[in-house]
Scaffold this motif. Structure first.
Motif, PDB file in Angstrom:
ATOM      1  N   ASP A  95       3.966  -2.272  11.131  1.00 39.41           N
ATOM      2  CA  ASP A  95       2.671  -2.330  11.824  1.00 39.41           C
ATOM      3  C   ASP A  95       1.785  -1.124  11.489  1.00 39.41           C
ATOM      4  O   ASP A  95       0.560  -1.248  11.467  1.00 39.41           O
ATOM      5  CB  ASP A  95       2.881  -2.409  13.340  1.00 39.41           C
ATOM      6  CG  ASP A  95       3.419  -3.771  13.774  1.00 39.41           C
ATOM      7  OD1 ASP A  95       3.233  -4.738  13.012  1.00 39.41           O
ATOM      8  OD2 ASP A  95       4.020  -3.840  14.854  1.00 39.41           O
ATOM      9  N   ASP A  96       2.405   0.005  11.208  1.00 33.78           N
ATOM     10  CA  ASP A  96       1.624   1.178  10.817  1.00 33.78           C
ATOM     11  C   ASP A  96       0.908   0.939   9.487  1.00 33.78           C
ATOM     12  O   ASP A  96      -0.257   1.308   9.322  1.00 33.78           O
ATOM     13  CB  ASP A  96       2.523   2.412  10.702  1.00 33.78           C
ATOM     14  CG  ASP A  96       3.120   2.820  12.034  1.00 33.78           C
ATOM     15  OD1 ASP A  96       2.457   2.607  13.073  1.00 33.78           O
ATOM     16  OD2 ASP A  96       4.244   3.349  12.041  1.00 33.78           O
ATOM     17  N   LEU A 100      -3.148   0.667   8.617  1.00 34.33           N
ATOM     18  CA  LEU A 100      -3.825   1.369   7.527  1.00 34.33           C
ATOM     19  C   LEU A 100      -4.595   0.393   6.650  1.00 34.33           C
ATOM     20  O   LEU A 100      -5.713   0.687   6.216  1.00 34.33           O
ATOM     21  CB  LEU A 100      -2.818   2.154   6.693  1.00 34.33           C
ATOM     22  CG  LEU A 100      -2.184   3.364   7.382  1.00 34.33           C
ATOM     23  CD1 LEU A 100      -1.108   3.973   6.493  1.00 34.33           C
ATOM     24  CD2 LEU A 100      -3.230   4.390   7.737  1.00 34.33           C
ATOM     25  N   ASP A 101      -4.013  -0.772   6.389  1.00 29.94           N
ATOM     26  CA  ASP A 101      -4.727  -1.799   5.623  1.00 29.94           C
ATOM     27  C   ASP A 101      -6.039  -2.181   6.305  1.00 29.94           C
ATOM     28  O   ASP A 101      -7.082  -2.288   5.653  1.00 29.94           O
ATOM     29  CB  ASP A 101      -3.868  -3.057   5.466  1.00 29.94           C
ATOM     30  CG  ASP A 101      -2.791  -2.911   4.397  1.00 29.94           C
ATOM     31  OD1 ASP A 101      -2.870  -1.966   3.591  1.00 29.94           O
ATOM     32  OD2 ASP A 101      -1.884  -3.759   4.374  1.00 29.94           O
ATOM     33  N   GLN A 102      -5.996  -2.387   7.607  1.00 31.25           N
ATOM     34  CA  GLN A 102      -7.199  -2.785   8.338  1.00 31.25           C
ATOM     35  C   GLN A 102      -8.258  -1.681   8.303  1.00 31.25           C
ATOM     36  O   GLN A 102      -9.447  -1.968   8.141  1.00 31.25           O
ATOM     37  CB  GLN A 102      -6.854  -3.129   9.793  1.00 31.25           C
ATOM     38  CG  GLN A 102      -6.010  -4.374   9.929  1.00 31.25           C
ATOM     39  CD  GLN A 102      -6.708  -5.569   9.315  1.00 31.25           C
ATOM     40  OE1 GLN A 102      -7.913  -5.755   9.445  1.00 31.25           O
ATOM     41  NE2 GLN A 102      -5.942  -6.405   8.617  1.00 31.25           N
ATOM     42  N   LYS A 103      -7.836  -0.436   8.447  1.00 28.98           N
ATOM     43  CA  LYS A 103      -8.787   0.670   8.409  1.00 28.98           C
ATOM     44  C   LYS A 103      -9.444   0.800   7.036  1.00 28.98           C
ATOM     45  O   LYS A 103     -10.639   1.074   6.932  1.00 28.98           O
ATOM     46  CB  LYS A 103      -8.097   1.994   8.771  1.00 28.98           C
ATOM     47  CG  LYS A 103      -7.794   2.111  10.232  1.00 28.98           C
ATOM     48  CD  LYS A 103      -9.085   2.139  11.013  1.00 28.98           C
ATOM     49  CE  LYS A 103      -8.874   2.685  12.394  1.00 28.98           C
ATOM     50  NZ  LYS A 103     -10.118   2.768  13.146  1.00 28.98           N
ATOM     51  N   PHE A 122       9.209  -1.973   1.089  1.00 27.00           N
ATOM     52  CA  PHE A 122       9.382  -2.023   2.542  1.00 27.00           C
ATOM     53  C   PHE A 122       8.589  -3.165   3.165  1.00 27.00           C
ATOM     54  O   PHE A 122       9.042  -3.802   4.112  1.00 27.00           O
ATOM     55  CB  PHE A 122       8.967  -0.682   3.149  1.00 27.00           C
ATOM     56  CG  PHE A 122       9.051  -0.614   4.637  1.00 27.00           C
ATOM     57  CD1 PHE A 122      10.280  -0.698   5.285  1.00 27.00           C
ATOM     58  CD2 PHE A 122       7.920  -0.490   5.416  1.00 27.00           C
ATOM     59  CE1 PHE A 122      10.367  -0.635   6.664  1.00 27.00           C
ATOM     60  CE2 PHE A 122       7.981  -0.414   6.785  1.00 27.00           C
ATOM     61  CZ  PHE A 122       9.210  -0.490   7.410  1.00 27.00           C
ATOM     62  N   LEU A 123       7.391  -3.446   2.626  1.00 29.07           N
ATOM     63  CA  LEU A 123       6.536  -4.478   3.208  1.00 29.07           C
ATOM     64  C   LEU A 123       6.934  -5.885   2.779  1.00 29.07           C
ATOM     65  O   LEU A 123       6.469  -6.845   3.370  1.00 29.07           O
ATOM     66  CB  LEU A 123       5.081  -4.215   2.832  1.00 29.07           C
ATOM     67  CG  LEU A 123       4.464  -2.967   3.447  1.00 29.07           C
ATOM     68  CD1 LEU A 123       3.049  -2.771   2.947  1.00 29.07           C
ATOM     69  CD2 LEU A 123       4.497  -3.026   4.956  1.00 29.07           C
TER      70      LEU A 123
END
Length: 124
Positions: A95-96, A100-103, A122-123
């Motif tokens: 989720d972190d 960061l993707d959204q920001k 990891f993703l």
């Protein structure tokens, strides 16, 4: 002669005050402060050819922007991001990275974000 020495001394004082203020507001100091306090901060330059840096939860990331065409305009279409220190990723969850993707997408809505190793594995 004495007025010339006073003038030179005044020039030196103004120069040192200017350099002190410039150092105080340098972006690398802001990034380091945000990293220490584990806050989010994105430092980006208007120049597309320059990399950007961001920090979140004590980890510092660097990213490269690539120009291309999107919707009949030139825009940033691809971004590659990697952690500068993989040991600082300890404790981060998926989720972190989505946060960061959204920001980043707030700043570059037409960009496709690709994470480099080890975040990429990891993703998946």
């Amino acid at each position: 002669m004495i007025w010339l020495l006073r003038f030179v001394l005044l020039i030196f004082i103004v120069f040192f005050v200017y350099m002190g203020v410039k150092l105080l507001f340098q972006s690398s100091r802001k990034l380091e402060s945000a990293r220490k306090h584990k806050r989010f901060l994105l430092i980006d330059h208007d120049d597309v050819r320059r990399n950007f840096q961001l920090t979140y939860k004590g980890a510092v990331f660097a990213g490269e922007k690539y120009m291309g065409t999107a919707n009949n305009t030139f825009d940033v279409v691809s971004i590659s991001i990697w952690p500068e220190n993989t040991a600082s990723l300890k404790g981060m969850v998926k989720d972190d990275f989505y946060y960061l993707d959204q920001k980043i997408l707030e700043h570059y809505p037409n960009a496709e974000i690709s994470w480099k190793s080890p975040v990429k594995e990891f993703l998946q």
